[in-house]
Design an enzyme around this catalytic site. Sequence first.
Site, PDB file in Angstrom:
ATOM      1  N   CYS A  43      -7.065 -10.429   2.309  1.00  0.00           N
ATOM      2  CA  CYS A  43      -5.823  -9.849   1.786  1.00  0.00           C
ATOM      3  C   CYS A  43      -4.805  -9.590   2.903  1.00  0.00           C
ATOM      4  CB  CYS A  43      -6.090  -8.574   1.001  1.00  0.00           C
ATOM      5  SG  CYS A  43      -6.773  -7.264   2.010  1.00  0.00           S
ATOM      6  N   GLU A  65     -11.610  -5.167   8.974  1.00  0.00           N
ATOM      7  CA  GLU A  65     -10.411  -5.145   9.813  1.00  0.00           C
ATOM      8  C   GLU A  65     -10.755  -4.903  11.268  1.00  0.00           C
ATOM      9  OE1 GLU A  65      -7.031  -3.068   7.385  1.00  0.00           O
ATOM     10  OE2 GLU A  65      -8.836  -1.859   7.183  1.00  0.00           O
TER      11      GLU A  65
HETATM   12  C1  PEP Z   1      -4.590  -5.877   7.000  1.00  0.00           C
HETATM   13  O1  PEP Z   1      -4.809  -5.132   7.955  1.00  0.00           O
HETATM   14  O2  PEP Z   1      -4.650  -7.134   7.064  1.00  0.00           O
HETATM   15  C2  PEP Z   1      -4.239  -5.313   5.689  1.00  0.00           C
HETATM   16  C3  PEP Z   1      -4.130  -6.054   4.612  1.00  0.00           C
HETATM   17  O3  PEP Z   1      -3.953  -3.980   5.651  1.00  0.00           O
HETATM   18  P1  PEP Z   1      -2.541  -3.371   6.127  1.00  0.00           P
HETATM   19  O4  PEP Z   1      -1.644  -4.510   6.486  1.00  0.00           O
HETATM   20  O5  PEP Z   1      -2.030  -2.571   4.993  1.00  0.00           O
HETATM   21  O6  PEP Z   1      -2.970  -2.559   7.300  1.00  0.00           O
HETATM   22 MG    MG Z   2      -5.038  -3.034   7.637  1.00  0.00          MG
END
Ligand code: PEP
Ligand code: MG
Length: 652
Positions: free
Chosen positions: A588, A518
């Site tokens: 994801c 991320e």
């Molecule tokens: C993302 O950052 O793409 C992720 C799937 O996590 P979240 O949206 O829960 O931060």
């Molecule tokens: Mg995230």
Amino acid sequence: MRIEHGLHARPAAKLVGLVQRFDAKVTVYDLDTGHGPVDAGSLSRVATLNAQQNHRLEFAASGPQAAQALEAIRELADRDFDDVVDAAQSAQPGGAAGGVALAANGGEAAVAPLAGGSGLDVAVGPAAVVGRDVDLSGYVPGDHEVERERAGQARQAAEEQLLRLRDATAGRLGVGEAAIFDAQAGLLGDVAVLDPVFRSVAQGIDAATAWKQALDSLAETFDGLDDPYQRERAQDVRSVRNRVLRALTGAAEPVEPAAGSILVVPELDAATAASVDGDRVAGIAVRAAGTTGHGVIVARSRGIPLITGIGDVAVSDGTTVGFDARTGSFVVEPDRHAFELTIRERTGERDVALAAVDEPATTLDGRTIPVMVNVGSVQDARDARGADGSGLVRTEVLFGDRGTPPTAAEQAAAYREIAAALGGKPITIRTWDVGGDKPMRFLPQDAEANPFLGDRGLRTFRRRPELLATQLAAIREVAAETPVQVMFPMVTTAEEVAWALQQLGPRPDGLKVGIMVEVPAAALRIETLAAGLDFVSIGTNDLTQYTTAADRTNTTVAALADGLDPAVLRLIDRVVRQVPLGVHVAVCGDLASDPLAATLLVGLGVQELSAVGPQVPLVKAKLRQVSAVDAAMAAATALTLDSAAAVRQRLK
Ligand code: PEP
Ligand code: MG
């Protein structure tokens, strides 16, 4: 007397309910912050004390039943303020949990569950604009006596509505979601709210103004608190304020707009999301940005078409509006016919996709891509159709409303249920990803100037390793029974990965281990960061905000935070090419929920996708229509383009 628990909405309601049963004046003082003492018989005062977990609280009592009151408080504290809502149960619609809530209400006949939405991402219809404020300009005050009576009647009417909502919600979404209405109803019985209301009325202020002033001032207090979870309670207070003021002015309920309307709301609180009738409302357009709020999650889980972050666009009641969440467009007075065509197309698309939902997503040239589902509740897993497992279990959402950390057994039960709901297919359990825009009640955080760049995800658990240890114990337990992957969020350095692996200890057979990518730094050194792991999963939501330096919740910079920006795509491309041999690459983030973007990701070489439930059939259907070779060529071109808009255009 000393106890060691945070006092947030639900435990605070328990404490206040208990105190009010005694003929005693009880106060509570936070020894760690020096805040207080405040009246322990007032819900709002106790909640705004903002006592965090592990703070030491001191209670004092006077009056005939002081000793009994203190003893009862001690017992309640020993029971962790009874603040144990089983996440698995709370997500069970119409099940045992719902039954309990209805029976507790005197066996009243069950309220028919409200209809869900179309599950589409596009809608058109007349706007039903819900303002931040109820219009009080037409309110005609009576004399003292009349105003006193009206103030009381409005309180009662609002309370009755909330209790009906609680029961309807318990029946549909479970007691966990329904508890919000109990907390809201609690405000209406709170002396710290009622006293100023009736004092103002006695001084000649009309009932509407008195209620507005009292609740506005309380909302302001919540707005000013450090803890993000507590700050969000201001939304609940404003929701209660509007309910009382509507009762006083006879203003229409925003939850009962004309058939086919699009609800335009400043922010989406859970109460509105849960009480919108999916048969009447064609969709919801939220002015505030952000897709992870509680209300948004509830609306999504109901399949109601939803767009967020439309900003301050001027819309008047009854004007036709249309939105397409797929393209992110919100249009006032659109070409209605064009929208209706899109709706017909999307409905057809959805039906075709649903008919083949259990088929694998195999491209024309024979590459099969597992398409998983992202879940934040057991119900999300039950609703998912055609998913090949879960590529992301957001545990901080699953248990985010808990006042005390869930035990390993409670967590294992919820993870087990999710796996069972997905037919024993693999599930990817992400460890607590607290912080940024994701508060967790049982882990309050200090205010930070830049929370997205601060104490988030794995970083937080360097300070609280015991919370991670309990979670990992639950994950290991479930991994012995069903295919499980564990995934660590918000990783930047190899040292963090080593620390996380150390916390995990010896891996049981079959437990696969991975990290989320991320942070740009993680993508840029994936070759060393992912060494020894089984998989990495790219979180495009955060990767996009960090790459483009555009806060994902800030509407002003929303256009910059586009996952199709070639700069983001290049990082994804790098991860795929440089990841150590044998390490599986998944995505994801929300980009995987967009069918066109999904083809691009496959073209870049991503091996697995995880999407929001309603998009899984559509993503699978799209992948079946493309060849991986063509997708790779399109992806190679996309990397050379200079904007997200150019990539989008090219994909079309
Ligand atoms: C993302 O950052 O793409 C992720 C799937 O996590 P979240 O949206 O829960 O931060
Ligand atoms: Mg995230």
